[in-house]
Enzyme design. Structure first.
Site, PDB file in Angstrom:
ATOM      1  N   THR A  65       0.856  -1.182   0.000  1.00 46.91           N
ATOM      2  CA  THR A  65       0.000   0.000   0.000  1.00 46.91           C
ATOM      3  C   THR A  65       0.891   1.230   0.000  1.00 46.91           C
ATOM      4  O   THR A  65       2.031   1.190   0.469  1.00 46.91           O
ATOM      5  CB  THR A  65      -0.933   0.028   1.228  1.00 46.91           C
ATOM      6  OG1 THR A  65      -0.159  -0.173   2.422  1.00 46.91           O
ATOM      7  CG2 THR A  65      -1.996  -1.045   1.126  1.00 46.91           C
ATOM      8  N   ASP A  66       0.365   2.334  -0.519  1.00 46.02           N
ATOM      9  CA  ASP A  66       1.118   3.581  -0.591  1.00 46.02           C
ATOM     10  C   ASP A  66       1.112   4.296   0.751  1.00 46.02           C
ATOM     11  O   ASP A  66       0.389   3.915   1.679  1.00 46.02           O
ATOM     12  CB  ASP A  66       0.507   4.500  -1.659  1.00 46.02           C
ATOM     13  CG  ASP A  66       0.653   3.929  -3.066  1.00 46.02           C
ATOM     14  OD1 ASP A  66       1.619   3.177  -3.288  1.00 46.02           O
ATOM     15  OD2 ASP A  66      -0.200   4.246  -3.916  1.00 46.02           O
ATOM     16  N   ALA A  67       1.902   5.336   0.829  1.00 46.50           N
ATOM     17  CA  ALA A  67       1.972   6.134   2.054  1.00 46.50           C
ATOM     18  C   ALA A  67       0.593   6.668   2.420  1.00 46.50           C
ATOM     19  O   ALA A  67      -0.143   7.171   1.568  1.00 46.50           O
ATOM     20  CB  ALA A  67       2.953   7.285   1.858  1.00 46.50           C
ATOM     21  N   VAL A  69      -2.060   5.083   3.247  1.00 48.44           N
ATOM     22  CA  VAL A  69      -3.197   4.228   2.891  1.00 48.44           C
ATOM     23  C   VAL A  69      -3.466   3.218   4.000  1.00 48.44           C
ATOM     24  O   VAL A  69      -2.543   2.642   4.569  1.00 48.44           O
ATOM     25  CB  VAL A  69      -2.927   3.486   1.563  1.00 48.44           C
ATOM     26  CG1 VAL A  69      -4.056   2.519   1.237  1.00 48.44           C
ATOM     27  CG2 VAL A  69      -2.761   4.504   0.430  1.00 48.44           C
TER      28      VAL A  69
END
Length: 218
Positions: A65-67, A69
């Protein structure tokens, strides 16, 4: 499960499922050598040190997952190698040990009234350049936002019972004939910033009128 390392020691592999609020994390993957950023994996592996594995425990995570998220259910496997003569931990012991050493940060609640006030500045026909990716190829950024709402969302089936009173879910809906690239994502991010008190509702109007793209990674 198989023998590994020191004579007589046994390495056991475990499948774990976990959930997290990603607001303060640089995504789920571990960040190595950067003390200003931390991934969820760093947090998990720090807790796993208490299991006293012969070899350092590393989590192999199924999806990234991205920052910033969140995740309601992510999965990973980890190997734990106990000292010779000691049997593998049961899954229940591993679960209890990890949960005991994982600190639960205070959850910040959103100011929904402020978000709803801020959303009103986005309604109507505007140049939404500030909410598109820099360098977008569209000829013009004028769009008409017909409706925007912030309302309570249903609880997730993945939320543990003991967490259900700590987590709140909200639904943000935007209605328009068309959107710019990443416009909805960026409007959501700005409204959440208002809900967290980072921005004032009136600053949304200032951002909109600036027509200055927020940048490629916002």
């Amino acid at each position: 499960m198989g023998s590994c390392g020191a004579v007589g020691s046994v390495r056991a592999r475990y499948l774990v499922f976990f959930q997290y609020l990603g607001t303060d994390f640089n995504g789920v993957a571990a960040v190595r050598g950067n003390h200003r950023a931390v991934g969820v994996q760093n947090f998990l592996e720090e807790a796993a040190k208490r299991l006293n594995s012969v070899e350092p425990v590393r989590f192999t995570i199924s999806s990234r997952t991205d920052a910033g998220v969140h995740a309601l259910s992510n999965a990973a496997h980890l190997d734990i190698q106990r000292r010779p003569g000691r049997p593998p931990f049961s899954p229940e012991i591993v679960t209890k040990a990890l949960n005991t050493h994982l600190k639960h940060p205070a959850i910040r609640y959103l100011d929904i009234a402020a978000m709803q006030e801020a959303a009103q500045h986005l309604l109507g026909t505007h140049d939404f350049s500030a909410f598109q990716s820099a360098g977008s190829p569209v000829p013009h950024a004028v769009r008409t936002l017909r409706r925007v709402s912030v309302s309570p969302g249903p609880a997730s089936l993945f939320v543990l019972p003991q967490e259900s009173r700590r987590l709140q879910f909200w639904t943000l809906e935007f209605e328009s004939q068309s959107f710019l690239y990443r416009q909805v994502r960026r409007m959501t991010a700005v409204l959440v910033a208002v809900g967290l008190g980072i921005l004032a509702p009136t600053q949304v109007k200032v951002i909109l009128e600036s027509q200055d793209p927020l940048g490629p990674t916002s």
